[in-house]
Design a protein around this motif. Sequence first.
Motif, PDB file in Angstrom:
ATOM      1  N   LEU A 167      -8.671  14.783   6.263  1.00 17.65           N
ATOM      2  CA  LEU A 167      -7.390  14.389   5.674  1.00 17.65           C
ATOM      3  C   LEU A 167      -7.438  12.938   5.211  1.00 17.65           C
ATOM      4  CD1 LEU A 167      -4.486  15.109   4.938  1.00 17.65           C
ATOM      5  CD2 LEU A 167      -3.801  14.548   7.279  1.00 17.65           C
ATOM      6  N   ALA A 168      -8.058  12.077   6.031  1.00 19.47           N
ATOM      7  CA  ALA A 168      -8.189  10.670   5.638  1.00 19.47           C
ATOM      8  C   ALA A 168      -9.005  10.556   4.349  1.00 19.47           C
ATOM      9  CB  ALA A 168      -8.835   9.863   6.762  1.00 19.47           C
ATOM     10  N   ASP A 169     -10.053  11.337   4.244  1.00 14.89           N
ATOM     11  CA  ASP A 169     -10.863  11.316   3.023  1.00 14.89           C
ATOM     12  C   ASP A 169     -10.102  11.891   1.830  1.00 14.89           C
ATOM     13  OD1 ASP A 169     -12.957  10.142   4.350  1.00 14.89           O
ATOM     14  OD2 ASP A 169     -14.062  12.013   4.681  1.00 14.89           O
ATOM     15  N   PHE A 170      -9.346  12.928   2.108  1.00 16.69           N
ATOM     16  CA  PHE A 170      -8.539  13.532   1.042  1.00 16.69           C
ATOM     17  C   PHE A 170      -7.565  12.499   0.456  1.00 16.69           C
ATOM     18  CE2 PHE A 170      -4.422  15.458  -0.028  1.00 16.69           C
ATOM     19  CZ  PHE A 170      -4.794  16.178  -1.148  1.00 16.69           C
ATOM     20  N   ILE A 171      -6.894  11.817   1.340  1.00 10.05           N
ATOM     21  CA  ILE A 171      -5.894  10.828   0.919  1.00 10.05           C
ATOM     22  C   ILE A 171      -6.544   9.709   0.103  1.00 10.05           C
ATOM     23  CG2 ILE A 171      -4.472   8.950   1.857  1.00 10.05           C
ATOM     24  CD1 ILE A 171      -3.680  10.926   4.114  1.00 10.05           C
ATOM     25  N   SER A 172      -7.754   9.343   0.499  1.00  9.35           N
ATOM     26  CA  SER A 172      -8.383   8.182  -0.128  1.00  9.35           C
ATOM     27  C   SER A 172      -9.406   8.599  -1.189  1.00  9.35           C
ATOM     28  CB  SER A 172      -9.028   7.298   0.945  1.00  9.35           C
ATOM     29  OG  SER A 172      -9.868   8.082   1.808  1.00  9.35           O
ATOM     30  N   LEU A 173     -10.531   9.145  -0.734  1.00  7.32           N
ATOM     31  CA  LEU A 173     -11.631   9.433  -1.658  1.00  7.32           C
ATOM     32  C   LEU A 173     -11.206  10.403  -2.757  1.00  7.32           C
ATOM     33  CD1 LEU A 173     -14.540   9.829   0.958  1.00  7.32           C
ATOM     34  CD2 LEU A 173     -13.789   7.753  -0.261  1.00  7.32           C
ATOM     35  N   GLU A 174     -10.403  11.387  -2.370  1.00 10.84           N
ATOM     36  CA  GLU A 174     -10.060  12.410  -3.363  1.00 10.84           C
ATOM     37  C   GLU A 174      -8.821  12.051  -4.191  1.00 10.84           C
ATOM     38  OE1 GLU A 174     -10.215  16.455  -1.797  1.00 10.84           O
ATOM     39  OE2 GLU A 174     -11.466  15.705  -0.137  1.00 10.84           O
ATOM     40  N   ASN A 175      -8.146  10.968  -3.841  1.00 14.20           N
ATOM     41  CA  ASN A 175      -6.947  10.580  -4.586  1.00 14.20           C
ATOM     42  C   ASN A 175      -6.948   9.085  -4.911  1.00 14.20           C
ATOM     43  OD1 ASN A 175      -4.866  12.846  -4.954  1.00 14.20           O
ATOM     44  ND2 ASN A 175      -5.600  13.167  -2.838  1.00 14.20           N
ATOM     45  N   PRO A 176      -7.947   8.639  -5.628  1.00 15.57           N
ATOM     46  CA  PRO A 176      -8.064   7.199  -5.876  1.00 15.57           C
ATOM     47  C   PRO A 176      -6.859   6.614  -6.614  1.00 15.57           C
ATOM     48  CG  PRO A 176      -9.587   8.435  -7.270  1.00 15.57           C
ATOM     49  CD  PRO A 176      -9.051   9.402  -6.253  1.00 15.57           C
ATOM     50  N   LYS A 177      -6.261   7.379  -7.521  1.00 16.13           N
ATOM     51  CA  LYS A 177      -5.119   6.836  -8.271  1.00 16.13           C
ATOM     52  C   LYS A 177      -3.898   6.646  -7.364  1.00 16.13           C
ATOM     53  CE  LYS A 177      -6.549   8.930 -12.593  1.00 16.13           C
ATOM     54  NZ  LYS A 177      -6.207   9.852 -13.677  1.00 16.13           N
ATOM     55  N   PHE A 178      -3.898   7.391  -6.319  1.00 20.21           N
ATOM     56  CA  PHE A 178      -2.848   7.217  -5.316  1.00 20.21           C
ATOM     57  C   PHE A 178      -3.217   6.096  -4.349  1.00 20.21           C
ATOM     58  CE2 PHE A 178      -2.050   8.330  -0.795  1.00 20.21           C
ATOM     59  CZ  PHE A 178      -0.684   8.103  -0.739  1.00 20.21           C
ATOM     60  N   TYR A 179      -4.498   6.101  -3.951  1.00 18.75           N
ATOM     61  CA  TYR A 179      -4.911   5.262  -2.825  1.00 18.75           C
ATOM     62  C   TYR A 179      -5.259   3.832  -3.205  1.00 18.75           C
ATOM     63  CZ  TYR A 179      -7.238   3.978   1.530  1.00 18.75           C
ATOM     64  OH  TYR A 179      -7.579   3.380   2.702  1.00 18.75           O
ATOM     65  N   ASN A 180      -5.852   3.675  -4.378  1.00 18.35           N
ATOM     66  CA  ASN A 180      -6.502   2.391  -4.672  1.00 18.35           C
ATOM     67  C   ASN A 180      -5.684   1.512  -5.612  1.00 18.35           C
ATOM     68  OD1 ASN A 180      -8.813   1.676  -3.323  1.00 18.35           O
ATOM     69  ND2 ASN A 180     -10.023   1.457  -5.213  1.00 18.35           N
ATOM     70  N   ARG A 181      -4.342   1.534  -5.401  1.00 16.39           N
ATOM     71  CA  ARG A 181      -3.473   0.750  -6.277  1.00 16.39           C
ATOM     72  C   ARG A 181      -2.663  -0.254  -5.466  1.00 16.39           C
ATOM     73  NH1 ARG A 181       0.488   4.150  -9.755  1.00 16.39           N
ATOM     74  NH2 ARG A 181       0.775   2.123 -10.719  1.00 16.39           N
ATOM     75  N   ILE A 182      -1.905  -1.050  -6.212  1.00 19.71           N
ATOM     76  CA  ILE A 182      -0.886  -1.877  -5.574  1.00 19.71           C
ATOM     77  C   ILE A 182       0.430  -1.132  -5.773  1.00 19.71           C
ATOM     78  CG2 ILE A 182       0.265  -4.116  -5.608  1.00 19.71           C
ATOM     79  CD1 ILE A 182      -2.714  -4.106  -4.754  1.00 19.71           C
ATOM     80  N   HIS A 183       0.903  -0.534  -4.730  1.00 24.75           N
ATOM     81  CA  HIS A 183       2.066   0.354  -4.846  1.00 24.75           C
ATOM     82  C   HIS A 183       2.453   0.732  -3.420  1.00 24.75           C
ATOM     83  CE1 HIS A 183       4.567   3.770  -6.012  1.00 24.75           C
ATOM     84  NE2 HIS A 183       4.440   3.398  -7.273  1.00 24.75           N
ATOM     85  N   ASN A 184       3.744   0.948  -3.175  1.00 25.75           N
ATOM     86  CA  ASN A 184       4.129   1.316  -1.812  1.00 25.75           C
ATOM     87  C   ASN A 184       3.476   2.642  -1.389  1.00 25.75           C
ATOM     88  OD1 ASN A 184       6.127   3.618  -1.900  1.00 25.75           O
ATOM     89  ND2 ASN A 184       7.196   2.198  -3.261  1.00 25.75           N
ATOM     90  N   HIS A 185       3.225   3.523  -2.360  1.00 25.06           N
ATOM     91  CA  HIS A 185       2.527   4.762  -2.018  1.00 25.06           C
ATOM     92  C   HIS A 185       1.141   4.449  -1.441  1.00 25.06           C
ATOM     93  CE1 HIS A 185       4.877   7.587  -4.966  1.00 25.06           C
ATOM     94  NE2 HIS A 185       5.661   6.904  -4.173  1.00 25.06           N
ATOM     95  N   SER A 186       0.453   3.518  -2.098  1.00 22.70           N
ATOM     96  CA  SER A 186      -0.904   3.177  -1.669  1.00 22.70           C
ATOM     97  C   SER A 186      -0.886   2.562  -0.275  1.00 22.70           C
ATOM     98  CB  SER A 186      -1.518   2.203  -2.660  1.00 22.70           C
ATOM     99  OG  SER A 186      -1.398   2.719  -3.965  1.00 22.70           O
ATOM    100  N   THR A 187       0.125   1.755  -0.005  1.00 20.44           N
ATOM    101  CA  THR A 187       0.213   1.150   1.320  1.00 20.44           C
ATOM    102  C   THR A 187       0.246   2.239   2.392  1.00 20.44           C
ATOM    103  OG1 THR A 187       1.424  -0.691   0.369  1.00 20.44           O
ATOM    104  CG2 THR A 187       1.535  -0.442   2.767  1.00 20.44           C
TER     105      THR A 187
END
Lengths: 735, 735
Positions: A167-187
């Motif tokens: 799940l941690a990998d899904f959130i991050s590795l598989e969802n870079p546009k979600f994970y790797n931004r400056i955004h409250n979602h990314s936080t």
Amino acid sequence: FILIFQCYTAQEHPSLILTTKGVAEIRANLGRIPLFDETLASTKSQIDAEILNGIEVPIPKDYSGGYTHERHKKNFLMMQKAGLLYQILNEEKYAKYVKEMLFQYEKMYPTLPLHPQTRSYARGKFFWQALNDSNWLVYTAQAYDCIYNYLTVSERKTLESNLFRPLADFISLENPKFYNRIHNHSTWGNVAVGMIGLVMNDKKLVERALYGMKKDGIKEGEKDNDGGLLKKPGQKAGFFANVDEPFSPDGYFTEGPYYQRYAMYPYMVFAEALQNTRPDLKVFEYKNGVLLKSLITLLNLTDTEGKFFPLNDGQKGMSYYSRELVFSVDAAYLFGEKNTGLLSIAEKQSEVTLDNAGFAVAKAIQEGKATSFIKKSVAYSDGIKGDQGGVGILRSKGSTEEITLVMKYAAQGGSHGHYDKLSFSLYEGGNEILQDYGLARFVNIQQKGGGNYLKENKTWAKQTIAHNTIVQNESSNFEADYETGDQFHSDKYLFDANNPNLQIVSAKESNAFPGTEMHRVLALIKEDDFENPFLLDIIKIKSKTSNQYDLPYYYFGQIMSANFKYETPNILSPLGTKNGYEHLWKIGEGSQPEGNAKVSWFNNDRFISLTSAVSKDDQLIFTKIGANDPDFNLRNDPGFMIRKTNAKDTYFVTALEIHGHYNPVTEIGNNTFSNIKKLDIVYQDDQYIGIKIMTVGGDLSIFLFSFQDADKNSTHNVSIDGKIYSWNGAFTLIK
Amino acid sequence: FILIFQCYTAQEHPSLILTTKGVAEIRANLGRIPLFDETLASTKSQIDAEILNGIEVPIPKDYSGGYTHERHKKNFLMMQKAGLLYQILNEEKYAKYVKEMLFQYEKMYPTLPLHPQTRSYARGKFFWQALNDSNWLVYTAQAYDCIYNYLTVSERKTLESNLFRPLADFISLENPKFYNRIHNHSTWGNVAVGMIGLVMNDKKLVERALYGMKKDGIKEGEKDNDGGLLKKPGQKAGFFANVDEPFSPDGYFTEGPYYQRYAMYPYMVFAEALQNTRPDLKVFEYKNGVLLKSLITLLNLTDTEGKFFPLNDGQKGMSYYSRELVFSVDAAYLFGEKNTGLLSIAEKQSEVTLDNAGFAVAKAIQEGKATSFIKKSVAYSDGIKGDQGGVGILRSKGSTEEITLVMKYAAQGGSHGHYDKLSFSLYEGGNEILQDYGLARFVNIQQKGGGNYLKENKTWAKQTIAHNTIVQNESSNFEADYETGDQFHSDKYLFDANNPNLQIVSAKESNAFPGTEMHRVLALIKEDDFENPFLLDIIKIKSKTSNQYDLPYYYFGQIMSANFKYETPNILSPLGTKNGYEHLWKIGEGSQPEGNAKVSWFNNDRFISLTSAVSKDDQLIFTKIGANDPDFNLRNDPGFMIRKTNAKDTYFVTALEIHGHYNPVTEIGNNTFSNIKKLDIVYQDDQYIGIKIMTVGGDLSIFLFSFQDADKNSTHNVSIDGKIYSWNGAFTLIK
Ligand SMILES: [Ca+2]
Ligand SMILES: [Ca+2]
Ligand SMILES: [Ca+2]
Ligand SMILES: [Mg+2]
Ligand SMILES: [Mg+2]
Ligand SMILES: [Mg+2]
Ligand SMILES: [Mg+2]
């Protein structure tokens, strides 16, 4: 990898928000700390009922508001609490409940496809958004931490291999546009990965949480569906980058208090966990201690009842009674400078978190350490470096309640920002006198678009006309273009609350309508013969072109009187066709040739009178929100608008009084009339303005203001009717 | 005449609401009876401040809301209180204050012309209406009674000759159309003359008060400006006639609770004064003790917060906390059967009158005698003989608050009556769910037409369409003709609240729309799987002609969902041109071919769902009040209307549920959907109706009702889908 994993299992558990030392102290004090004991009892009764009810882990199906969404949300909240109860009460049934639920998730996860609802740019597994999956993991990591030692090594391995790490990998590795931004979602994403990483003692996950992913495949210039750049060149990612960016040095969160409230929880819970497990990172000192500062700032962004000012996309009614704020207030007390003002907020919240911080707060309250949390007039800067305008709050003691003014002259505020440059709202205690509309959304109410943002949020709530500020030519700031707006900010001109009887905030905006400079001055003035501090609102406009300027005031209540003739149409038409104007019914129009337009209305047993210095050509328009609203998504609130046409350089000068009272039982009204007889511009040039205010009783005062020199030590002179007026500093009020 | 006057001066003073015996007892207990002492202290501080402020007796000039009106009103209230303080505290300054003010009036009166404002049919001297002069005299008589023995014989003679007797004659002899009628105005006039007559021991005045004037010069058939007959042939006048007429045997006051509240004071204060001075009249036993009964009835005509149901011309917010009710509750306790329920109302009022009655109440409260005042479901008859319809109130325990239904099937209600046959309103606690609009007036708020009735009271508030009831062909009951309406009344069909889970009120109306019979059934039904008792509303219409029938429901809040398609117009037009329709904007229209129209709205954190059995030809119309309202005199409240066109005999069948909750802090909504899946008419003929209600959970119930036999002992049978249903009494609910 497994080797690394195993060599770290010696770490203590729990260690995130509860520590073994904390647990020992709590257990030793059970029954002695009332607020903690009360929270414990009510949590216990809630979880006991849930245990009795049985575990439900349905196949994901619904949007928010729907059954599966709400059930999974409830599950992670319940697991987190059950985990804490296990530690505090040392009763196995709580650990067992968490364990069984976790294994149901573990069983489901490996074959679970993406959530069937497709509206999100980053769909989740348990929920329609990866964001909610991150929420799940942030809470569940805490539950896992609490029952870690209850589980066998093999059980842990199963959960970690089949559920947590994927799940941690899904959130991050598989969802870079979600994970790797400056955004409250990314936080949320970062913290989810970080929290589970800490429990699992997985350094890679923790690194990924703190600093983001090196490779994310996001293309340069790629935009999200609001038109925002996904990533600026050179942009860092991860938790620390998300602390850097949205907070100003004053702790103002650029998206506004409603989203800051939402973001506070991941920021604070992860900071707390890091402080307990990685004290070397000194997370609470990061960026001059901005996390702790931001909580104090957030508490100051509330009305007298603790409700957040609904800046940008903020749902009204959200307040410091939310669970995120209960958590953050407690954390900020323990990990900050033991600010005893926070204890009185915790008392009002009448609950604490069942962890080290909540225990410390409850204990300090029991020891009588609580003091009032005093909210003062204050200006907060916006922008990473604090140089992108900001928000100014004036608070002035009124006859019955505080009069509070909130002026916004900030940056765009991210994708949840509104095109509301130089707008303001006004409160009497917890009552809105001049409102910020807030958002067009009914969070979690499924009947209204599944609880998501409604079309009218974009067509109405974000538009400039939805705010108490200037609209040029029926357009919006930056033509409501996010990318453009995101490049600019207003600038504070001055903020001065040193004299409680004459508090001023003033700011300028030069980019929202290219070629037009706007300078607004908002003052709360307290004089003896006024029941309450009154508002003086001055807007100076200087433009290269001739334009139409509209200044709406959105009030609540019913019109009691107007000192000018107006016509009410037999057929209602929208005031315009675009940029939010299509949502306003024009319900009346008049003009006032005699210099002052005065309108009074009545709301909540109170009278409010607005007096504006107008010219005979100004149109005075009464509006009601609700046109072109095919699903009745908008509130039908009234407005009063002053319109100047074919104006280049001009001024809007308005006073607003809150006065009087009507008691429907005695049927007696007192002080039901405005105390302002006349409001005149007696001086105007590019540098100065002079406003003369004459009361009904014949008292005169002159307000003088320098638009070009805010220096406190400068001396100014103007001549009015042959008399020379001199003053020091940017403004004065001469009686 | 002077001889008679003198030979009665031996009478004791005070004797109206305080007696010498009462004063002695009060003085002996000062400092021992908390509620009395508190009221005394606050009254003392109020009057001390007034004494300090000095006496102001300005030349009369203004309408109500204006300075001279409010000052003279304040004067009589202050004099009355100062008189009581003089008696209770025995401090001369209070007597001196009253005396000096009275002599200022005495000095002014002889040369005073009629009040300069000309709008009243019976202008006063101190006020624009003789009515307000009567108010003045009712209160001032009490002040005079209290300081009577403080004055010299010569001072008394001066006051009586120059002020009191001329004013009493002015109110009566010079204003027969005001004085000699059956009207709440006349009651005030009668009592003013009677009270001062009692103090002066002037039998002629007392006779004139009790029985009116023999000669009044009112011509047969003469009408007032509302079209009402001034006097029916053979009509008696005076106080007793005014007790006879407007009260039903149940104590329902035909004008409705707002005016009853206003009228209670003169009725009660004079009754109390008569009981103390003329016990031979047995005033409290008159007409089977109707005066005491009426106070209990009035208390029952309130919501759970004590606010009166705004029937007819009633201003919302008026409640049993008004000074008239403080007085009447205390009086009813002492002079009635020592109803200890009244003590709990007095506790809520947290004040008592400073007289014998208030002392008795405060003392009983101190002795712990207070019990709850329990409001039950009840039907009150209207009409002198109780045979002119009435008002039915259903009260049913809800999940958080009582659900209260008020149905009106009364007589016209005098000049303040509305054309609202068979209308109803619905409350949850003190919150209106389906509202009665009330009046179009802002009492005492000068900005709104001097505080008088606004034009829109007649054009909107009184009209049938302003109520939750049937309108035929866009007209009003009796074509809104007062004289016609005054001849008729609706008829109660049945009222049954024996089963708290199935409470019913039902009434018929045959005259409001000639040729059309309307029969309405309103039931509050409590079932396990509903959060709250739900409303079932059935209207049977039978007409000689084909008509359009409209049934509006006026709610508060915002539409959340509808199960049918509707269009919202781009341009708003009024729904009609007359009879109140010109004040409704049509904001949406749709239709539902599938049998059930369902609309849900949200208000005060609550969801409300309306489900109606409709045909595909029914128009479903959304409205908003406020068209043709050039002075913004109307509230812009929403409505939902079901319209049937070209219908002769037809039914309206609607269920309304109050359910769910939304918390803006947790952002969690629960039970936000209607629990009714289907509502069907499964049987209909001239005698019976059968309604099938299916819940979302699949539970079925059938409501059966007999329109022609309300006898509890009758047996009924109908066959539905081949199955025979039998029941006893007019109705049943089969599960
Ligand atoms: Ca965006
Ligand atoms: Ca009349
Ligand atoms: Ca339900
Ligand atoms: Mg906004
Ligand atoms: Mg900058
Ligand atoms: Mg009415
Ligand atoms: Mg009759």
